[in-house]
Design a protein around this motif. Structure first.
Motif, PDB file in Angstrom:
ATOM      1  N   MET A 139      28.690  57.713  43.659  1.00 30.02           N
ATOM      2  CA  MET A 139      29.592  56.673  44.441  1.00 30.02           C
ATOM      3  C   MET A 139      30.662  56.966  45.076  1.00 30.02           C
ATOM      4  SD  MET A 139      27.170  54.014  44.425  1.00 30.02           S
ATOM      5  CE  MET A 139      27.835  52.482  44.724  1.00 30.02           C
ATOM      6  N   PHE A 140      31.072  56.544  46.033  1.00 31.42           N
ATOM      7  CA  PHE A 140      32.369  56.777  46.821  1.00 31.42           C
ATOM      8  C   PHE A 140      33.162  55.865  46.793  1.00 31.42           C
ATOM      9  CE2 PHE A 140      28.969  59.568  48.548  1.00 31.42           C
ATOM     10  CZ  PHE A 140      29.582  60.609  48.572  1.00 31.42           C
ATOM     11  N   LYS A 141      34.492  55.813  46.365  1.00 32.53           N
ATOM     12  CA  LYS A 141      35.592  54.977  45.968  1.00 32.53           C
ATOM     13  C   LYS A 141      36.455  54.672  47.296  1.00 32.53           C
ATOM     14  CE  LYS A 141      37.931  54.009  41.214  1.00 32.53           C
ATOM     15  NZ  LYS A 141      38.187  54.836  40.044  1.00 32.53           N
ATOM     16  N   TYR A 142      36.664  53.378  47.338  1.00 33.10           N
ATOM     17  CA  TYR A 142      37.702  53.249  48.228  1.00 33.10           C
ATOM     18  C   TYR A 142      38.645  52.174  47.799  1.00 33.10           C
ATOM     19  CZ  TYR A 142      34.777  55.964  51.050  1.00 33.10           C
ATOM     20  OH  TYR A 142      34.056  56.973  51.586  1.00 33.10           O
ATOM     21  N   GLU A 143      39.923  52.092  48.309  1.00 30.18           N
ATOM     22  CA  GLU A 143      41.007  51.138  48.357  1.00 30.18           C
ATOM     23  C   GLU A 143      40.774  50.360  49.790  1.00 30.18           C
ATOM     24  OE1 GLU A 143      43.131  48.305  47.940  1.00 30.18           O
ATOM     25  OE2 GLU A 143      43.695  49.451  46.380  1.00 30.18           O
ATOM     26  N   THR A 144      40.616  48.799  49.724  1.00 26.73           N
ATOM     27  CA  THR A 144      40.366  48.248  51.169  1.00 26.73           C
ATOM     28  C   THR A 144      41.596  47.499  51.384  1.00 26.73           C
ATOM     29  OG1 THR A 144      39.442  46.350  50.233  1.00 26.73           O
ATOM     30  CG2 THR A 144      37.847  48.413  50.641  1.00 26.73           C
ATOM     31  N   HIS A 145      42.617  47.507  50.966  1.00 28.22           N
ATOM     32  CA  HIS A 145      43.779  46.567  51.174  1.00 28.22           C
ATOM     33  C   HIS A 145      45.135  46.799  50.739  1.00 28.22           C
ATOM     34  CE1 HIS A 145      44.956  41.946  51.231  1.00 28.22           C
ATOM     35  NE2 HIS A 145      45.675  42.554  51.932  1.00 28.22           N
ATOM     36  N   LEU A 146      45.627  47.498  51.564  1.00 34.29           N
ATOM     37  CA  LEU A 146      46.873  48.305  51.213  1.00 34.29           C
ATOM     38  C   LEU A 146      48.022  48.180  52.281  1.00 34.29           C
ATOM     39  CD1 LEU A 146      47.023  52.075  50.075  1.00 34.29           C
ATOM     40  CD2 LEU A 146      48.315  51.138  51.887  1.00 34.29           C
ATOM     41  N   HIS A 147      49.179  47.918  51.817  1.00 30.74           N
ATOM     42  CA  HIS A 147      50.494  47.844  52.646  1.00 30.74           C
ATOM     43  C   HIS A 147      51.508  48.985  52.464  1.00 30.74           C
ATOM     44  CE1 HIS A 147      49.121  44.066  53.843  1.00 30.74           C
ATOM     45  NE2 HIS A 147      48.841  43.627  52.647  1.00 30.74           N
ATOM     46  N   THR A 148      52.024  49.503  53.629  1.00 28.33           N
ATOM     47  CA  THR A 148      53.190  50.473  53.628  1.00 28.33           C
ATOM     48  C   THR A 148      54.412  50.092  53.721  1.00 28.33           C
ATOM     49  OG1 THR A 148      52.945  50.995  56.038  1.00 28.33           O
ATOM     50  CG2 THR A 148      51.371  52.127  54.412  1.00 28.33           C
ATOM     51  N   SER A 149      55.538  50.771  53.309  1.00 28.95           N
ATOM     52  CA  SER A 149      56.583  50.179  53.540  1.00 28.95           C
ATOM     53  C   SER A 149      57.336  50.480  54.953  1.00 28.95           C
ATOM     54  CB  SER A 149      57.553  50.939  52.538  1.00 28.95           C
ATOM     55  OG  SER A 149      57.528  52.533  52.800  1.00 28.95           O
TER      56      SER A 149
ATOM     57  N   ILE B  85      41.291  55.217  51.472  1.00 23.60           N
ATOM     58  CA  ILE B  85      42.194  54.201  51.573  1.00 23.60           C
ATOM     59  C   ILE B  85      41.887  53.465  52.983  1.00 23.60           C
ATOM     60  CG2 ILE B  85      43.574  54.743  49.559  1.00 23.60           C
ATOM     61  CD1 ILE B  85      45.620  55.653  51.908  1.00 23.60           C
ATOM     62  N   PHE B  86      42.005  52.140  52.957  1.00 25.75           N
ATOM     63  CA  PHE B  86      42.333  51.449  54.429  1.00 25.75           C
ATOM     64  C   PHE B  86      43.683  51.108  54.422  1.00 25.75           C
ATOM     65  CE2 PHE B  86      37.793  51.577  54.201  1.00 25.75           C
ATOM     66  CZ  PHE B  86      37.328  51.644  55.265  1.00 25.75           C
ATOM     67  N   VAL B  87      44.584  51.515  55.451  1.00 24.53           N
ATOM     68  CA  VAL B  87      45.703  50.839  55.599  1.00 24.53           C
ATOM     69  C   VAL B  87      45.531  49.536  56.338  1.00 24.53           C
ATOM     70  CG1 VAL B  87      47.890  51.389  56.619  1.00 24.53           C
ATOM     71  CG2 VAL B  87      46.795  53.316  55.338  1.00 24.53           C
ATOM     72  N   THR B  88      46.070  48.537  55.964  1.00 26.31           N
ATOM     73  CA  THR B  88      45.979  47.282  56.275  1.00 26.31           C
ATOM     74  C   THR B  88      47.241  46.480  56.215  1.00 26.31           C
ATOM     75  OG1 THR B  88      45.310  46.046  54.126  1.00 26.31           O
ATOM     76  CG2 THR B  88      43.601  46.875  55.457  1.00 26.31           C
TER      77      THR B  88
ATOM     78  N   VAL C 138      36.088  48.947  46.353  1.00 28.60           N
ATOM     79  CA  VAL C 138      34.817  48.992  46.750  1.00 28.60           C
ATOM     80  C   VAL C 138      34.012  50.546  46.500  1.00 28.60           C
ATOM     81  CG1 VAL C 138      34.650  47.102  48.575  1.00 28.60           C
ATOM     82  CG2 VAL C 138      34.615  49.546  49.201  1.00 28.60           C
ATOM     83  N   LEU C 139      32.860  50.428  46.116  1.00 28.10           N
ATOM     84  CA  LEU C 139      32.070  51.606  46.084  1.00 28.10           C
ATOM     85  C   LEU C 139      30.923  51.625  46.905  1.00 28.10           C
ATOM     86  CD1 LEU C 139      31.605  51.786  42.016  1.00 28.10           C
ATOM     87  CD2 LEU C 139      33.219  53.032  43.522  1.00 28.10           C
ATOM     88  N   THR C 140      30.629  52.834  47.689  1.00 27.24           N
ATOM     89  CA  THR C 140      29.549  53.012  48.605  1.00 27.24           C
ATOM     90  C   THR C 140      28.678  54.093  47.994  1.00 27.24           C
ATOM     91  OG1 THR C 140      30.682  54.453  50.027  1.00 27.24           O
ATOM     92  CG2 THR C 140      30.941  52.152  50.546  1.00 27.24           C
ATOM     93  N   ASP C 141      27.364  54.151  48.503  1.00 29.99           N
ATOM     94  CA  ASP C 141      26.488  55.116  48.257  1.00 29.99           C
ATOM     95  C   ASP C 141      26.566  56.342  49.257  1.00 29.99           C
ATOM     96  OD1 ASP C 141      25.387  54.262  50.424  1.00 29.99           O
ATOM     97  OD2 ASP C 141      23.516  53.680  49.621  1.00 29.99           O
ATOM     98  N   HIS C 142      27.388  56.400  50.092  1.00 36.45           N
ATOM     99  CA  HIS C 142      27.617  57.428  51.072  1.00 36.45           C
ATOM    100  C   HIS C 142      29.138  57.409  51.364  1.00 36.45           C
ATOM    101  CE1 HIS C 142      27.431  54.285  53.962  1.00 36.45           C
ATOM    102  NE2 HIS C 142      28.255  55.051  55.279  1.00 36.45           N
TER     103      HIS C 142
END
Length: 225
Positions: free
Chosen positions: A1-11, A36-39, A195-199
């Protein structure tokens, strides 16, 4: 499985952000995440971007946190994707599947109603995820758009357990797809979700498709508050 951060803020881009995009990228690469997703908060939210600049300049500044994360991600093998958090008062909606080119093409975006915004995101192939919908501790006035929402963030690492349970109840009641995210503002934050995805995801549109097809698995790495 592939691992992702989906909700992230930067300074660089979110006033509430405490760590830079590069720091975030190094942090999640060290944790073994795939991407990661930069949101960052959009212009109608808690943004660092001044409102008195031409639209193109505002979009350019808005990309700073994402671009810093993406540059660092290239060095450490982390996939970095662009998204954003659109605000409608205290209601916040994560927008995935679209790029900066879409923002540049719509300089009148802030003049649209929330409903128009959601419709145009959908027309362009993006999706709307209602982030942390139960925030009664912040503001007792809640705004829900069930007819315009594609998915609900049912695990937010910054929310209390009962708020996440209420979000899950909301998602279940309407049959929404679900996501999870840390809503992380600093690398020292102790709790994470994602979240985890299979690809391995190719881009934000690939993630949007996986969410709609319910092919993502949500997780919380540590107890959420």
């Amino acid at each position: 499985m592939f691992k992702y951060e989906t909700h992230l803020h930067t300074s660089e881009t979110s006033k509430c952000g405490k760590s830079s995009g590069a720091e975030m990228a190094r942090h999640f690469a060290a944790l073994g995440y795939t991407g990661i997703f930069v949101t960052d908060h959009f212009f109608n939210g808690n943004t660092t971007v001044p409102a008195d600049l031409p639209w193109e300049e505002r979009v350019k500044l808005f990309l700073r946190g994402y671009e810093a994360a993406a540059e660092e991600g290239e060095k450490c093998g982390l996939d970095v994707f662009f998204a954003w958090e659109y605000s409608c008062g205290w209601a916040h909606f994560l927008t995935y599947g679209l790029g900066a080119d879409w923002l540049l093409a719509h300089p009148d975006l802030l003049q649209w109603s929330a409903g128009d915004y959601f419709d145009r995101v959908h027309e362009a192939g993006g999706i709307i995820v209602h982030a942390h919908p139960w925030r009664l501790t912040d503001n007792p006035l809640m705004r829900m758009f069930p007819e315009k929402t594609d998915a609900v963030e049912v695990i937010n690492a910054g929310r209390a357990p009962e708020q996440n349970r209420q979000a899950a109840d909301y998602a279940r009641s309407f049959g929404f797809a679900v996501t999870a995210g840390s809503d992380i503002h600093a690398t020292k934050a102790p709790r994470r979700a994602g979240v985890l995805t299979d690809h391995r995801l190719k881009d934000g549109a690939d993630f949007a498709k996986a969410v709609l097809e319910r092919k993502v698995k949500i997780f919380a790495e540590q107890p959420v508050l």
